[in-house]
Design a protein around this motif. Structure first.
Motif, PDB file in Angstrom:
ATOM      1  N   ALA A  82      45.530  42.066  44.637  1.00  0.00           N
ATOM      2  CA  ALA A  82      44.966  43.413  44.816  1.00  0.00           C
ATOM      3  C   ALA A  82      44.208  43.844  43.559  1.00  0.00           C
ATOM      4  O   ALA A  82      43.089  44.362  43.635  1.00  0.00           O
ATOM      5  CB  ALA A  82      46.076  44.410  45.140  1.00  0.00           C
ATOM      6  N   ALA A  83      44.795  43.598  42.390  1.00  0.00           N
ATOM      7  CA  ALA A  83      44.176  44.047  41.141  1.00  0.00           C
ATOM      8  C   ALA A  83      42.863  43.296  40.888  1.00  0.00           C
ATOM      9  O   ALA A  83      41.849  43.901  40.510  1.00  0.00           O
ATOM     10  CB  ALA A  83      45.144  43.828  39.973  1.00  0.00           C
ATOM     11  N   GLU A  84      42.860  41.991  41.106  1.00  0.00           N
ATOM     12  CA  GLU A  84      41.671  41.198  40.816  1.00  0.00           C
ATOM     13  C   GLU A  84      40.562  41.475  41.834  1.00  0.00           C
ATOM     14  O   GLU A  84      39.381  41.504  41.485  1.00  0.00           O
ATOM     15  CB  GLU A  84      42.031  39.703  40.771  1.00  0.00           C
ATOM     16  CG  GLU A  84      40.890  38.759  40.451  1.00  0.00           C
ATOM     17  CD  GLU A  84      40.219  39.003  39.086  1.00  0.00           C
ATOM     18  OE1 GLU A  84      40.748  39.769  38.268  1.00  0.00           O
ATOM     19  OE2 GLU A  84      39.128  38.409  38.873  1.00  0.00           O
ATOM     20  N   GLN A 141      35.325  43.761  42.794  1.00  0.00           N
ATOM     21  CA  GLN A 141      34.510  44.608  43.664  1.00  0.00           C
ATOM     22  C   GLN A 141      33.763  45.656  42.853  1.00  0.00           C
ATOM     23  O   GLN A 141      32.570  45.907  43.058  1.00  0.00           O
ATOM     24  CB  GLN A 141      35.390  45.279  44.721  1.00  0.00           C
ATOM     25  CG  GLN A 141      34.563  46.160  45.664  1.00  0.00           C
ATOM     26  CD  GLN A 141      35.382  46.672  46.844  1.00  0.00           C
ATOM     27  OE1 GLN A 141      36.446  46.131  47.166  1.00  0.00           O
ATOM     28  NE2 GLN A 141      34.878  47.718  47.489  1.00  0.00           N
ATOM     29  N   GLU A 142      34.451  46.255  41.883  1.00  0.00           N
ATOM     30  CA  GLU A 142      33.827  47.287  41.067  1.00  0.00           C
ATOM     31  C   GLU A 142      32.641  46.704  40.294  1.00  0.00           C
ATOM     32  O   GLU A 142      31.557  47.293  40.257  1.00  0.00           O
ATOM     33  CB  GLU A 142      34.869  47.849  40.106  1.00  0.00           C
ATOM     34  CG  GLU A 142      34.546  49.244  39.641  1.00  0.00           C
ATOM     35  CD  GLU A 142      35.673  49.785  38.762  1.00  0.00           C
ATOM     36  OE1 GLU A 142      36.822  49.759  39.238  1.00  0.00           O
ATOM     37  OE2 GLU A 142      35.387  50.191  37.617  1.00  0.00           O
ATOM     38  N   LEU A 143      32.838  45.516  39.698  1.00  0.00           N
ATOM     39  CA  LEU A 143      31.749  44.890  38.941  1.00  0.00           C
ATOM     40  C   LEU A 143      30.571  44.589  39.860  1.00  0.00           C
ATOM     41  O   LEU A 143      29.421  44.922  39.553  1.00  0.00           O
ATOM     42  CB  LEU A 143      32.239  43.594  38.293  1.00  0.00           C
ATOM     43  CG  LEU A 143      33.209  43.761  37.125  1.00  0.00           C
ATOM     44  CD1 LEU A 143      33.739  42.403  36.682  1.00  0.00           C
ATOM     45  CD2 LEU A 143      32.518  44.462  35.948  1.00  0.00           C
ATOM     46  N   ASP A 158      28.562  47.466  40.804  1.00  0.00           N
ATOM     47  CA  ASP A 158      27.725  47.952  39.698  1.00  0.00           C
ATOM     48  C   ASP A 158      26.613  46.964  39.369  1.00  0.00           C
ATOM     49  O   ASP A 158      25.908  47.129  38.367  1.00  0.00           O
ATOM     50  CB  ASP A 158      28.579  48.174  38.440  1.00  0.00           C
ATOM     51  CG  ASP A 158      29.468  49.400  38.578  1.00  0.00           C
ATOM     52  OD1 ASP A 158      29.213  50.192  39.512  1.00  0.00           O
ATOM     53  OD2 ASP A 158      30.413  49.551  37.782  1.00  0.00           O
ATOM     54  N   GLY A 159      26.518  45.893  40.141  1.00  0.00           N
ATOM     55  CA  GLY A 159      25.461  44.912  39.889  1.00  0.00           C
ATOM     56  C   GLY A 159      25.773  43.965  38.740  1.00  0.00           C
ATOM     57  O   GLY A 159      24.881  43.281  38.231  1.00  0.00           O
ATOM     58  N   VAL A 160      27.007  43.920  38.296  1.00  0.00           N
ATOM     59  CA  VAL A 160      27.387  43.009  37.213  1.00  0.00           C
ATOM     60  C   VAL A 160      27.896  41.712  37.820  1.00  0.00           C
ATOM     61  O   VAL A 160      28.676  41.743  38.769  1.00  0.00           O
ATOM     62  CB  VAL A 160      28.526  43.631  36.349  1.00  0.00           C
ATOM     63  CG1 VAL A 160      28.873  42.718  35.179  1.00  0.00           C
ATOM     64  CG2 VAL A 160      28.129  45.019  35.868  1.00  0.00           C
ATOM     65  N   SER A 161      27.490  40.566  37.291  1.00  0.00           N
ATOM     66  CA  SER A 161      27.984  39.334  37.911  1.00  0.00           C
ATOM     67  C   SER A 161      29.323  38.910  37.313  1.00  0.00           C
ATOM     68  O   SER A 161      29.679  39.262  36.196  1.00  0.00           O
ATOM     69  CB  SER A 161      26.948  38.210  37.840  1.00  0.00           C
ATOM     70  OG  SER A 161      26.472  38.108  36.525  1.00  0.00           O
ATOM     71  N   ILE A 162      30.073  38.157  38.115  1.00  0.00           N
ATOM     72  CA  ILE A 162      31.421  37.734  37.738  1.00  0.00           C
ATOM     73  C   ILE A 162      31.320  36.525  36.810  1.00  0.00           C
ATOM     74  O   ILE A 162      30.524  35.620  37.044  1.00  0.00           O
ATOM     75  CB  ILE A 162      32.216  37.328  39.007  1.00  0.00           C
ATOM     76  CG1 ILE A 162      32.253  38.471  40.021  1.00  0.00           C
ATOM     77  CG2 ILE A 162      33.626  36.850  38.652  1.00  0.00           C
ATOM     78  CD1 ILE A 162      32.932  39.728  39.549  1.00  0.00           C
ATOM     79  N   VAL A 163      32.117  36.540  35.736  1.00  0.00           N
ATOM     80  CA  VAL A 163      32.165  35.391  34.839  1.00  0.00           C
ATOM     81  C   VAL A 163      33.264  34.452  35.328  1.00  0.00           C
ATOM     82  O   VAL A 163      34.397  34.887  35.565  1.00  0.00           O
ATOM     83  CB  VAL A 163      32.514  35.844  33.401  1.00  0.00           C
ATOM     84  CG1 VAL A 163      32.585  34.632  32.457  1.00  0.00           C
ATOM     85  CG2 VAL A 163      31.503  36.862  32.913  1.00  0.00           C
TER      86      VAL A 163
END
Ligand code: ADP
Ligand code: MG
Length: 482
Positions: free
Chosen positions: A228-230, A235-237, A240-245
């Motif tokens: 749930a936390a991850e 989703q929030e990133l 906001d248009g930020v890509s996942i590392v």
């Protein structure tokens, strides 16, 4: 925009062999630090590994248990990295050719349906030691007892979409390995450790997003919370248009969040190469067949049999077969009292609640199967009401003897003698004449309430021992006459 969560799980399972995978040192949890690590486990120069046959057998048992293809020729490889708890500077693992290849594991969900999960592979490897950070202030200790513990790493395809599916898979896996007897599956002690690979993608998309890997989650509940936390973080990133590392993360239960641990290594970083000190494992068909012949009845087959043989619901059967001890308890009780549904209800109700409350496994239940069977028999034959049954259960739990002894000692026999019951009804009616008059003037819903009142008074007067069905009958007849 709506998102779909995609997950693949990697489980590290410690195998319950007597000794280590490549040495004769004992493989037991909880010994004094560094008391169970021999020269091989310490990585002393010139030491040579000798493969433990039991670890191979356990891996093959697992492969057969999930109907996977068994790798008839598998090899060990060195995975090179430096860490203080890895004295050799490499971990012996299986990279290029694993012992267990692709398979499908049918996971029972809580609604009774089966959810197929594709298993990519399962391979043998050695565990590393442990860094101990909380023993010497300002310093780190190294405990090498765990070094060389045989592990089976079980990898799935990215087939999970919900936390419920992931937890159901882990529970089914736990159940399977305890049936096979290849691991105690104890998550709290690290015998079964789970890494969750997780990515999001827009609902309906058929390509995968960039994933993170959450390492070493050590309970079913934390698996749910970490997912749930991850999911929320990614989703929030993304929104906001930020890509996942792509990275390795840790779940911090106190803060209920995941935290970056290190960037993700890729296979190349480890410079895998075939382990020169060990021969390939070559398995003959005869060997594989002999392992198959010796497999015990596994949870899926037992579940089907319980449904057919005892007419249990899918749900009850799934719960009863979840551990071999639970299933054995049930079958023992049923041979003594042929009331499978009632036995199942007591086991999944009062017995499980009491066991959970005290934190003890069913194998150590103070109420033994013959005692539960004795209790159910006295309820079935009308000696006890279900309410008195609960009192007897409490006394069984306290170790006061068998159900019959408790009924005798406490005088708990249900009163079904019509004459005695008629007298009780008459007494309570004459003590409550106002309510009797109200009853006779009332409409039927008000009458129902008053019946409840009278039954309550009668049960109280009989110390809970009046047969409730008979009381109801005699009472309504008495109230409706006159
Ligand atoms: P690595 O070799 O880096 O460990 P693998 O390809 O073996 O990577 O995958 C490891 C785990 O990650 C597997 O369980 C796999 O199902 C899962 N996985 C791979 N890609 C994704 C993704 N995009 N999202 C979620 N899980 C993934
Ligand atoms: Mg991996």
């Amino acid at each position: 925009m709506s998102w779909e969560t995609v997950m693949g799980l990697e489980v590290h399972l410690q195998l319950a062999t007597a000794s280590k995978i490549f040495s004769g040192a004992a493989n037991k949890f909880g010994a004094d630090p560094n008391s169970q690590a021999c020269a091989v486990d310490l990585g002393m120069p010139g030491m040579l590994p000798v493969l433990n046959e039991q670890a191979v057998r356990y891996a093959v048992m697992f492969g057969l248990g999930i109907d996977a293809r068994i790798g008839k020729r598998s090899i060990f490889d060195r995975k090179n990295y430096f860490y203080p708890d890895l004295p050799k500077g490499y971990q012996v693992s299986q990279f290029f050719e694993p012992i267990v290849c692709e398979g499908v594991f049918q996971v029972p969900l809580s609604d009774g349906s089966l959810f197929p999960i594709r298993i990519t592979r399962a391979h043998l490897e050695e565990d590393a030691g442990k860094s101990v950070h909380d023993r010497f202030p300002g310093q780190t200790g190294v405990d090498l007892n765990r070094a060389g513990t045989p592990l089976l790493e079980i990898v799935t395809e990215p087939d999970f979409r919900t936390a419920e599916q992931a937890v159901a898979y882990l529970k089914a896996l736990h159940s399977l390995v305890t049936y096979l007897g290849i691991s105690d599956g104890n998550m709290a002690e690290g015998s079964m450790r789970c890494d969750i690979n997780l990515s999001l993608r827009p609902t309906g998309s058929d390509s995968y997003g960039t994933r993170t890997e959450i390492k070493n989650v050590n309970s079913f509940r934390f698996v749910e919370k970490a997912i749930a936390a991850e999911t929320a973080r990614q989703q929030e990133l993304l929104e906001d248009g930020v890509s996942i590392v792509q990275e390795t993360r840790l779940y911090d239960a106190d803060r209920d969040e995941t935290r970056s641990m290190r960037s993700k290594e890729v296979a190349n970083d480890y410079r895998y190469f075939p382990e020169p000190d060990l021969l390939p494992i070559v398995l003959t068909d005869d060997y594989i067949d002999s392992v198959r012949q010796a497999l015990p009845e596994l949870p899926a087959a037992k579940r089907e049999r319980f449904i057919a043989q005892y007419q249990l619901s899918d749900y009850d059967a799934a719960l009863l077969v979840s551990s071999p001890d639970m299933a054995a308890y049930f079958e023992k009780a049923v041979t003594l009292c042929d009331e499978p549904k009632a036995i199942a209800n007591w086991m999944l109700g009062d017995l499980s609640a009491a066991l959970n409350k005290e934190g003890i496994p069913v194998s150590q239940s103070p109420v033994e199967p013959q005692n539960l069977a004795g209790l159910v028999a006295r309820i079935t034959d009308g000696t006890l009401s279900s309410k008195l049954g609960k009192q007897v259960f409490e006394a069984l739990w306290q170790g006061e003897g068998s159900a019959d002894q408790i009924i005798e000692a406490r005088g708990l026999r249900q009163v079904s003698d019509t004459g005695a019951l008629e007298k009780l009804v008459a007494d309570v009616m004459s003590e409550n004449q106002d309510q009797v008059a109200q009853y006779r003037a009332a409409d039927s819903s008000k009458q129902k309430q008053l019946i409840g009142f009278f039954v309550g008074q009668i049960m109280k007067a009989s110390k809970g021992q009046a047969n409730p069905q008979l009381i109801n009958k005699i009472l309504t007849e008495a109230l409706d006459s006159d």
